[in-house]
Design an enzyme around this catalytic site. Structure first.
Site, PDB file in Angstrom:
ATOM      1  NE  ARG A   1     -88.027  -2.034  29.977  1.00 53.78           N
ATOM      2  CZ  ARG A   1     -89.236  -2.347  30.387  1.00 53.78           C
ATOM      3  NH1 ARG A   1     -89.453  -3.470  31.018  1.00 53.78           N
ATOM      4  NH2 ARG A   1     -90.227  -1.507  30.164  1.00 53.78           N
ATOM      5  CB  CYS A   2     -79.434  -4.799  27.282  1.00 57.31           C
ATOM      6  SG  CYS A   2     -77.932  -5.788  27.216  1.00 57.31           S
ATOM      7  N   GLY A   3     -77.726  -3.907  29.887  1.00 63.78           N
ATOM      8  CA  GLY A   3     -76.559  -3.146  30.322  1.00 63.78           C
ATOM      9  C   GLY A   3     -75.737  -2.637  29.154  1.00 63.78           C
ATOM     10  CG  LEU A   4     -73.957  -5.092  26.607  1.00 61.32           C
ATOM     11  CD1 LEU A   4     -73.828  -6.340  25.736  1.00 61.32           C
ATOM     12  CD2 LEU A   4     -72.596  -4.522  26.933  1.00 61.32           C
ATOM     13  CB  THR A   5     -79.292  -0.197  26.326  1.00 64.04           C
ATOM     14  OG1 THR A   5     -79.967  -1.450  26.516  1.00 64.04           O
ATOM     15  CG2 THR A   5     -80.184   0.734  25.536  1.00 64.04           C
TER      16      THR A   5
END
Length: 153
Positions: free
Chosen positions: A35-39
């Site tokens: 659930r990370c912007g970097l996923t």
């Protein structure tokens, strides 16, 4: 003294995995989160794995913004169904603090690897001898690392 190839950690499916099996292979160790912007970096990690130049090892971590809250089964389902993840995932770990797993304590003790992990998708390049040769901060995309792999392995 801990050495990379002497470690054993649990795969995301629960069975112990001996890192001795990675002797002679370049490995990229990454703390991942669903659930990370970097996923979306999962895509680049999959491409690196597909290239055969490096073996990607993903370590889910919930220490940054609680961005990996799921169970092992949920994490595996997300990574495979959403991103076609084809690299080895492990059980959730801590990478900082007193509960940090042995692998991350080891990596952060190596020259050039020092310091706490700042966020999800911090990457460590390990050569075939088990030596940490480069650390990449979260914003460095996997495709940017591809060019470095032959220079460090």
């Amino acid at each position: 003294m801990t050495r990379f190839h002497d470690l054993t950690m649990n795969a995301i499916t629960g069975e112990p995995l001996d890192f001795g099996k990675y002797k002679g292979e370049a490995c990229l160790v990454v703390n991942v989160a669903s659930r990370c912007g970097l996923t979306p970096q999962y895509e680049g990690l999959k491409q690196l794995q597909d290239s055969g130049a490096v073996t990607v090892l993903g370590f889910p971590c919930n220490q940054f913004g609680a961005q990996e809250p799921g169970t092992s089964a949920e994490i595996l389902d997300f990574a495979t169904s959403r991103y076609g993840c084809n690299f080895q995932l492990f059980e959730k770990v801590d990478v900082n603090g007193s509960g940090a797993c042995e692998l991350y304590d080891h990596l952060k003790s190596q020259p050039g690897g020092e310091g706490d992990i700042a966020w999800n998708f911090t990457k460590f390049l390990i050569n075939g001898d088990g030596e940490m040769v480069a650390r990449y901060e979260p914003g460095v995309k996997p495709e940017e690392i591809a060019a470095d792999i032959p220079n460090h392995v």
